[in-house]
Design an enzyme around this catalytic site. Structure first.
Site, PDB file in Angstrom:
ATOM      1  N   ASP A  14       0.917  -1.385  -0.044  1.00 17.82           N
ATOM      2  CA  ASP A  14      -0.219   0.119   0.039  1.00 17.82           C
ATOM      3  C   ASP A  14       0.861   1.068   0.142  1.00 17.82           C
ATOM      4  OD1 ASP A  14      -3.053  -1.201   0.715  1.00 17.82           O
ATOM      5  OD2 ASP A  14      -1.562  -2.408   1.601  1.00 17.82           O
ATOM      6  N   ARG A  95       3.104   5.438  17.267  1.00 19.24           N
ATOM      7  CA  ARG A  95       2.919   6.620  16.341  1.00 19.24           C
ATOM      8  C   ARG A  95       3.655   7.703  16.558  1.00 19.24           C
ATOM      9  NH1 ARG A  95       2.099   2.648  13.227  1.00 19.24           N
ATOM     10  NH2 ARG A  95       0.175   1.679  13.323  1.00 19.24           N
ATOM     11  N   ASP A 124      -5.193   5.225  14.233  1.00 20.55           N
ATOM     12  CA  ASP A 124      -3.838   5.626  14.015  1.00 20.55           C
ATOM     13  C   ASP A 124      -3.870   7.050  13.117  1.00 20.55           C
ATOM     14  OD1 ASP A 124      -2.402   3.658  15.250  1.00 20.55           O
ATOM     15  OD2 ASP A 124      -2.924   2.290  13.645  1.00 20.55           O
ATOM     16  N   SER A 175      -4.797  -7.084   8.792  1.00 20.25           N
ATOM     17  CA  SER A 175      -3.934  -6.030   8.781  1.00 20.25           C
ATOM     18  C   SER A 175      -3.370  -6.143  10.086  1.00 20.25           C
ATOM     19  CB  SER A 175      -5.116  -5.049   8.959  1.00 20.25           C
ATOM     20  OG  SER A 175      -4.332  -3.694   9.386  1.00 20.25           O
TER      21      SER A 175
END
Ligand code: ARG
Length: 402
Positions: A14, A95, A124, A175
């Site tokens: 991706d 993150r 996220d 995922s």
């Protein structure tokens, strides 16, 4: 000079497609940023080369494993951070460190925009963008999946059409997000919340039912941070890695929950965090020995609030920083050893010793050596129950209509 966009780059399909996709959609130059937080897999060098091969004008790679372990995982350990009493904040912790590097890369390469591969349904995107807004208020944010209609099917078609050097055939149904603190798995058949996880979901942990012989370990802490394992000095990263290996072999730290996302969706998540869960069990018990009762009770509330803030993407917020200061202060005496047995899915504490212990044998013992004056207890209880006794007297009086 054309505009420049830094992209949080994983090396996967991706984000590899996103490089060219963003460039075509915006006319900007794309700088790929890959941050190693202990997710395993390919080397940073391989990822850097792929980014360039996919059309990035620059690639910024950073080995942030020690930084992540020391500055992000250790505060979570000190807070005993478990979102909804279960999830050790794996993705939520990574993150902010990625954001730091994205902003640093934007400065280094003169970018005006930061991009990430998140969808519009998760936490996220919030964590990335709130973090970027805070550290780089002048930077814009763009998410190709959410804002530029980059779907999975289009990504595969784009990769084939442009002959990008990535494998598009093997489609993982899940995922996955991983780092040294743990691994998160979602989507696929797990979206039916009645379906149990299959063995292929797990990577950090073995099946606890077929674990080898129990493994005894002594973890030494200094001010809330593990500094040695079985007497051998370790960095925070080494402590997590070693406990991932040893607790993982015993199947410790498997979590299966339906979780409340910030965006209001309930989602089913499988996590595995063997090192984090084992270290937290040890840390919590050392706190039981070394932290004064009222401080400990209040810290629990503070830790919970800290956890929610971090889950909600507020890592850089003033309140989170203030709570860090409180939690840090409570760790002054959290030093000493915890002995535990890692045994078929459970980290079982069997011993504790500390120079800063508040455990007083002579107060606690029922054997000889007792220094506790039991006659003090009567008066204490009388006063402690006084206000309830007075209230109950009032209730009785009114019930009898007097
Ligand atoms: N639900 C978790 C969180 O919000 C994990 C998300 C991880 N991302 C993923 N692509 N699996 O922290």
């Amino acid at each position: 000079m054309s505009e420049r966009i830094v992209l949080a780059y994983s090396g996967g399909l991706d984000t590899s497609v996103a490089i060219g996709w963003i460039a075509e959609a915006t006319g900007a130059e794309v700088i790929a940023v890959a941050v190693d937080v202990g997710q395993g897999g390919e080397s940073l060098e391989t990822i850097r080369q792929r980014a360039l091969d996919c059309g990035a004008v620059e690639a910024y790679v950073a080995d942030a494993r020690e930084e992540f372990a020391a500055e992000y995982c250790m505060p979570a350990l000190k807070a005993n951070a478990l979102y909804m009493d279960a999830y050790p904040l794996v993705s939520a912790l990574s993150r902010p460190v990625i954001v730091k590097h994205l902003v640093a890369a934007a400065r280094q390469f003169g970018a005006t925009t930061v991009s990430h591969g998140c969808t519009g349904k998760g936490n996220d995107q919030v964590r990335f963008e709130v973090g970027i807004q805070t550290l780089g208020p002048d930077l814009k944010c763009i998410a190709p999946v959410r804002d530029l209609a980059l779907t999975r099917d289009k990504a595969i078609a784009f990769a084939e059409q442009k002959n990008l050097p990535i494998v598009t055939t093997k489609k993982n149904p899940f995922s996955i997000d991983a780092n040294v603190w743990g691994r998160a798995v979602e989507t696929g058949f797990l979206e039916d919340i009645w379906n149990g996880p299959t063995p292929d979901v797990y990577e950090y942990t073995s099946d606890p039912a077929s674990a080898p012989a129990p493994d005894e370990v002594i973890i030494t802490f200094k001010e809330g941070v593990p500094v040695a394992i079985d007497g051998k000095a370790v960095t925070p990263l080494q402590a997590i890695e070693e406990m991932n290996r040893r607790a993982g072999a015993q199947g410790i730290g498997r979590i299966d929950i339906v979780e409340d996302r910030l965006v209001g969706i309930k989602s089913r998540e499988i996590y595995e965090a063997p090192g984090a869960m084992a270290l937290m069990a040890a840390h919590r018990e050392l706190e039981n020995v070394t932290v004064e009762r009222e401080q400990a009770r209040f810290k629990k509330t503070v830790g919970q609030r800290w956890t929610e803030l971090v889950y909600d993407g507020q890592w850089f917020s003033p309140l989170k920083q203030s709570l860090d200061a409180f939690i840090g202060d409570t760790q002054k005496y959290v030093s000493g050893d915890i002995r535990m047995t890692l045994d078929k899915g459970r980290p079982v504490v069997t011993g504790r010793r500390s120079d800063s212990s508040l455990y007083d044998f002579n107060l606690a013992t029922y054997d000889t050596g007792d220094s506790f004056d039991q006659s003090m207890a009567r008066g204490f209880i009388e006063l402690f129950g006084m206000s309830s006794k007075v209230a109950s007297g009032r209730d009785q009086r009114l019930a009898e209509g007097k």
